[in-house]
Write an enzyme that holds these catalytic residues in place. Structure first.
Site, short mmCIF file in Angstrom:
data_model
loop_
_atom_site.label_atom_id
_atom_site.label_comp_id
_atom_site.label_asym_id
_atom_site.label_seq_id
_atom_site.Cartn_x
_atom_site.Cartn_y
_atom_site.Cartn_z
N GLU A 110 -95.98 -55.54 3.60
CA GLU A 110 -97.23 -54.84 3.26
C GLU A 110 -97.06 -53.98 2.01
OE1 GLU A 110 -97.61 -53.45 7.42
OE2 GLU A 110 -99.70 -54.11 7.26
N GLU A 130 -95.09 -58.34 13.40
CA GLU A 130 -95.51 -57.26 14.30
C GLU A 130 -95.92 -57.77 15.68
OE1 GLU A 130 -96.32 -57.53 11.13
OE2 GLU A 130 -96.31 -55.59 10.12
C1 3H9 Z 1 -94.20 -52.72 11.26
O1 3H9 Z 1 -93.71 -52.92 10.18
C2 3H9 Z 1 -95.58 -52.10 11.45
C3 3H9 Z 1 -96.37 -52.02 10.19
O2 3H9 Z 1 -97.13 -53.18 10.01
C4 3H9 Z 1 -97.37 -50.90 10.25
C5 3H9 Z 1 -96.86 -49.53 10.30
C6 3H9 Z 1 -97.96 -48.49 10.16
N1 3H9 Z 1 -86.81 -50.18 12.51
O3 3H9 Z 1 -81.37 -57.17 13.81
P1 3H9 Z 1 -80.13 -56.51 13.33
C7 3H9 Z 1 -82.06 -51.93 13.34
S1 3H9 Z 1 -93.37 -53.13 12.68
C8 3H9 Z 1 -85.73 -49.53 12.98
O4 3H9 Z 1 -78.97 -56.45 14.25
P2 3H9 Z 1 -79.84 -58.57 11.33
C9 3H9 Z 1 -81.56 -52.69 14.55
O5 3H9 Z 1 -81.99 -52.06 15.74
C10 3H9 Z 1 -91.78 -53.71 12.12
N2 3H9 Z 1 -84.54 -50.14 13.16
O6 3H9 Z 1 -79.65 -57.10 11.93
C11 3H9 Z 1 -80.07 -52.62 14.35
O7 3H9 Z 1 -79.66 -51.31 14.71
P3 3H9 Z 1 -78.24 -51.05 15.38
C12 3H9 Z 1 -91.86 -55.10 11.62
C13 3H9 Z 1 -84.45 -51.43 12.87
O8 3H9 Z 1 -79.20 -58.53 10.02
C14 3H9 Z 1 -79.92 -52.72 12.84
O9 3H9 Z 1 -81.19 -52.34 12.30
N3 3H9 Z 1 -90.51 -55.56 11.31
C15 3H9 Z 1 -85.53 -52.17 12.39
O10 3H9 Z 1 -79.45 -59.58 12.34
C16 3H9 Z 1 -79.60 -54.12 12.36
O11 3H9 Z 1 -80.55 -55.02 12.89
C17 3H9 Z 1 -89.77 -56.23 12.18
O12 3H9 Z 1 -90.18 -56.52 13.29
C18 3H9 Z 1 -86.76 -51.49 12.20
N4 3H9 Z 1 -87.86 -52.10 11.74
O13 3H9 Z 1 -81.43 -58.76 11.16
C19 3H9 Z 1 -88.38 -56.61 11.73
N5 3H9 Z 1 -85.15 -53.44 12.19
O14 3H9 Z 1 -77.25 -51.44 14.34
C20 3H9 Z 1 -87.37 -56.28 12.78
C21 3H9 Z 1 -83.85 -53.50 12.53
O15 3H9 Z 1 -78.27 -49.63 15.73
N6 3H9 Z 1 -86.01 -56.51 12.34
N7 3H9 Z 1 -83.42 -52.30 12.94
O16 3H9 Z 1 -78.23 -51.97 16.57
C22 3H9 Z 1 -85.47 -57.74 12.25
O17 3H9 Z 1 -86.10 -58.75 12.43
C23 3H9 Z 1 -84.00 -57.82 11.93
O18 3H9 Z 1 -83.44 -56.57 12.23
C24 3H9 Z 1 -83.67 -58.15 10.45
C25 3H9 Z 1 -82.13 -57.99 10.23
C26 3H9 Z 1 -84.08 -59.60 10.16
C27 3H9 Z 1 -84.36 -57.22 9.51
#
Ligand code: 3H9
Length: 706
Positions: A110, A130
């Site tokens: 976004e 999301e």
């Molecule tokens: C959103 O964006 C809403 C908006 O539209 C509107 C807002 C107003 N936040 O997965 P990994 C942490 S909703 C906080 O093992 P990878 C995760 O817990 C969001 N923490 O790594 C982990 O922590 P820890 C939409 C986050 O390399 C560490 O980062 N976005 C977030 O296998 C490593 O993560 C998503 O849904 C976060 N957003 O994969 C994306 N994301 O080391 C969600 C991750 O303490 N994330 N962490 O266990 C993913 O899909 C994967 O983490 C990503 C990396 C592909 C980015």
């Protein structure tokens, strides 16, 4: 080159006329409050500095920006809100370029959509995921994406939550340009210079014309609404996504944004958001078993599989898919040929569907070999046995492995319930023995229970977790007991279901209630799919050791005695028309159930679906608490992940233990005590449940403490 303001985690640095704004918020550059503040001040700085002609936003580390900071949801919001940050970026009077690499997801995309130009490099993953967290894009994504790429493609992205790579992003129009190298900064700067040289104007996505064809947009919306109604099984946020895109079509941009905000807040307030975000973090937490912190995994390039049945072949495919070299051992040439063909069948069906080329299949199969002698496993890093569930057979296999395998090879059993401590104790190297419990079909199912016997070394366990990562499975650490985490709990709530069946509910009503709760299938459908003969054999084996005081329902035995083993025999709890995979209620099953009720002296009573679920879940939660209490599962969240990843528990409810927290542990305990009035032996409250309820704590308090 001049350097000016530094405000962590967003830093700015001027390259000629381009202000490079770098987001550096490990691990994934989530848009926490400091990042939001930093972005606004960077844009303000660019706006007021005459030396700046354009802005380039990049992410430091492996990702652009992975989205909003999920950990902030549910807490009091801190300004600036992300939609306002995006508005500020879009309003900038100087061209803003986003250069994307790694994850540009959710709020991250976004931010990029609010920029005026977008470039991506290879390996980028763009998406609006999301929906997988019970949310919808809430920072303008529902208004900008349809304007940029059209209603149909935008809806598809938001409703599936899938990630798209660089080429597809370009084809969709999500990005304007692909970088030639992987150097995001250099590519972004070159693009910015080029735009400046061409006097490229500020180009706001809010003014893009992707919705200009109203008929096409309306048709896409109607189709999406129908699809959501048919498929989203009670999920809340998909409907809100469609509503928001409708607003993009019908309302001026700013009004659409306001509606998006309202709908987003509704999603934030929904229990589904809590459940799905619990599942997200729990899945990451289970990977951090104590042994993975204590020890490094051993090498894991080549693997051996003993047994080429459905399970062995499925495990082989999972490993081949992960790029490993696999040797399958079977007892004779015929069995080996069958094992190889079980493996090939999986790839042949992909080739037939056009999802794999014959050459790709040949390349994968080149890493597969078969043998009828154990010597072929002398160099394997890891061997998994998937032979018949019989202790003597398993011990013979392990004795052979003990003889031939190289020192340090990890020796794993795929047993579903046998005592792995006993298997380990039967050979000279118990430190190398662990359980790797796959679920069938092993190349499809996400769950892998890593069963840790008493004498195994930590590095062997760490190797199990490393294997799970390689195979992209969700690994849960389990202790040794009958059934480990999943099957042990399953056995108990299946009994609760059988009790209700005998007491008056039909298998069809129970399945319906379970589906209404959000499962894809009910327990009797699952039994028909899995094949009744397997459970029957287990029941017969255990008959001698069954506590005679416990209630035993014989309906399943009567059905099996009729030769009705489910789908594969055309009959089980359901009737299956030839070639059909969905069954219909069977009057003869009703007759069997009636006869069994009479035999047991039971007058059937009426259950409503709510009571069915109250009993089904109370049994599941209570045994889940026992499993945690005994240390078989490390924490309640390990039980949650097991059931979400392996047993069809609806993800939006977070898992059985999370669900129990939402109901309230005193209520669950009160239910169990009520049910115990009729059957105190079956309904014995878990000491952990009693203790937590007494202390006013919930299961999640144990997740936090661990
Ligand atoms: C959103 O964006 C809403 C908006 O539209 C509107 C807002 C107003 N936040 O997965 P990994 C942490 S909703 C906080 O093992 P990878 C995760 O817990 C969001 N923490 O790594 C982990 O922590 P820890 C939409 C986050 O390399 C560490 O980062 N976005 C977030 O296998 C490593 O993560 C998503 O849904 C976060 N957003 O994969 C994306 N994301 O080391 C969600 C991750 O303490 N994330 N962490 O266990 C993913 O899909 C994967 O983490 C990503 C990396 C592909 C980015």
């Amino acid at each position: 080159m001049a350097t000016d303001t530094v405000s962590t985690p967003v830093t700015t640095r001027r390259h000629g006329k381009v202000l490079v704004v770098s987001v550096d918020n490990p691990p994934v550059n989530a848009l926490g409050v400091d990042v939001r503040r930093g972005l606004v001040s960077a844009i303000d700085a660019a706006q007021s500095d005459d030396a700046v002609a354009a802005v380039l936003i990049v992410g430091a580390g492996r990702n652009f920006i992975a989205g909003a900071d999920i950990r902030e949801f549910g807490k009091p919001p801190l300004p600036p809100a992300l939609p306002d940050v995006c508005k500020r970026i879009e309003a900038c009077s100087k061209p803003v370029i986003a250069a994307l690499h790694g994850a540009a997801l959710g709020g991250g995309l976004e931010v990029a959509l609010a920029a005026h130009y977008r470039l991506a490099v290879n390996g980028v993953k763009l998406g609006l995921p999301e929906v997988q967290l019970g949310l919808m894009p809430g920072a303008g994504g529902t208004q900008r994406a349809p304007r940029l790429i059209g209603a149909g493609p935008a809806l598809e992205l938001m409703l599936s939550g899938r990630q798209v790579g660089a080429d597809e992003a370009l084809a969709l129009g999500l990005v304007d340009r692909l970088g030639r190298s992987d150097d995001t900064l250099a590519e972004g700067l070159a693009y910015a210079q080029e735009l400046l040289a061409a006097n490229a104007p500020v180009r706001r996505t809010r003014d893009a014309q992707g919705l200009a064809d109203r008929d096409a947009s309306r048709a896409a919306l109607d189709a999406a609404r129908a699809d959501v109604a048919a498929k989203s099984r009670g999920l809340f946020s998909p409907q809100k996504i469609v509503d928001a895109v409708e607003a993009a079509l019908e309302l001026p941009f700013d009004e659409g944004l306001r509606l998006e905000r309202t709908l987003f807040q509704q999603c934030i307030a929904s229990p589904q958001r809590t459940g799905l975000i619990h599942a997200f973090f729990a899945e990451r937490e289970v990977a951090k078993a104590p042994e993975t912190k204590l020890a490094q995994p051993r090498p894991l390039a080549s693997a051996g599989i003993i047994g080429g049945g459905t399970m062995g072949a499925g495990i082989a495919v999972a490993m081949l898919d992960a790029g490993m070299t696999v040797t399958m051992v079977e007892r004779d040439d015929d069995s080996l040929a069958r094992g190889r063909s079980n493996v090939e069948k999986v790839y042949d069906s992909l080739v037939a569907k056009g999802r794999m080329t014959a050459a790709a299949k040949a390349a994968v199969m080149a890493r597969f070999s078969g043998a009828t002698a154990y010597d072929a496993l002398s160099q394997a890093d890891l061997v998994i046995e998937a032979v018949f569930e019989d202790m003597a057979v398993k011990k013979a296999v392990f004795a052979a492995l003990d003889r031939v395998c190289k020192p340090g090879a990890v020796l794993a059993t795929n047993t579903s319930y046998l005592d792995i401590d006993a298997i380990a104790a039967s050979i000279s190297r118990p430190q190398d023995v662990l359980g790797l419990h796959f679920f069938s079909p092993a190349h499809v199912m996400k769950l892998l229970e890593i069963v840790v016997p008493a004498r195994v070394n930590a590095d062997a366990v760490a190797t199990g977790f490393e294997l799970a990562k390689k195979l992209r499975k969700v690994a849960v650490r389990a202790g040794v007991c009958d059934g480990f985490i999943g099957n042990r709990i399953l056995a108990v709530y299946r009994q609760a279901a059988d009790h209700m069946l005998e007491d008056g509910a039909s298998p069809y009503q129970i399945d319906e209630a379970v589906r209404e709760f959000g499962y894809p299938m009910g327990p009797y459908q699952v039994a028909d799919l899995a094949g009744g003969d397997i459970g029957w054999a287990t029941r017969k084996r255990r008959a001698a050791t069954r506590d005679p005081r416990t209630r035993y329902v014989e309906i399943a035995d009567r059905i099996c005695e009729s030769g009705w083993f489910g789908e594969k025999t055309g009959r089980g709890y359901y009737l299956y028309a030839k070639g059909s995979r969905s069954g219909t209620p069977d009057p003869e099953v009703f007759a069997i159930v009636d006869a069994e009720r009479k035999r047991a002296g039971i007058t059937p009573r009426i259950f409503d679906n709510a009571e069915i679920m109250r009993r089904y879940l109370a049994a599941m939660i209570n045994e889940g608490a026992n499993v945690v209490h005994e240390g078989i599962a490390l924490r309640p969240l390990d039980v949650d992940v097991t059931f979400v990843a392996g047993y069809g528990f609806p993800r939006h409810r977070g898992g059985p233990m999370k669900y129990a927290d939402t109901v309230g542990l005193p209520q669950v305990l009160a239910d169990i005590r009520e049910f115990a009035n009729d059957d105190p032996l079956f309904w014995r409250p878990s000491p952990l449940l009693v203790d937590l309820a007494l202390r006013g704590k919930d299961f999640d308090s144990l997740n936090q403490a661990a």
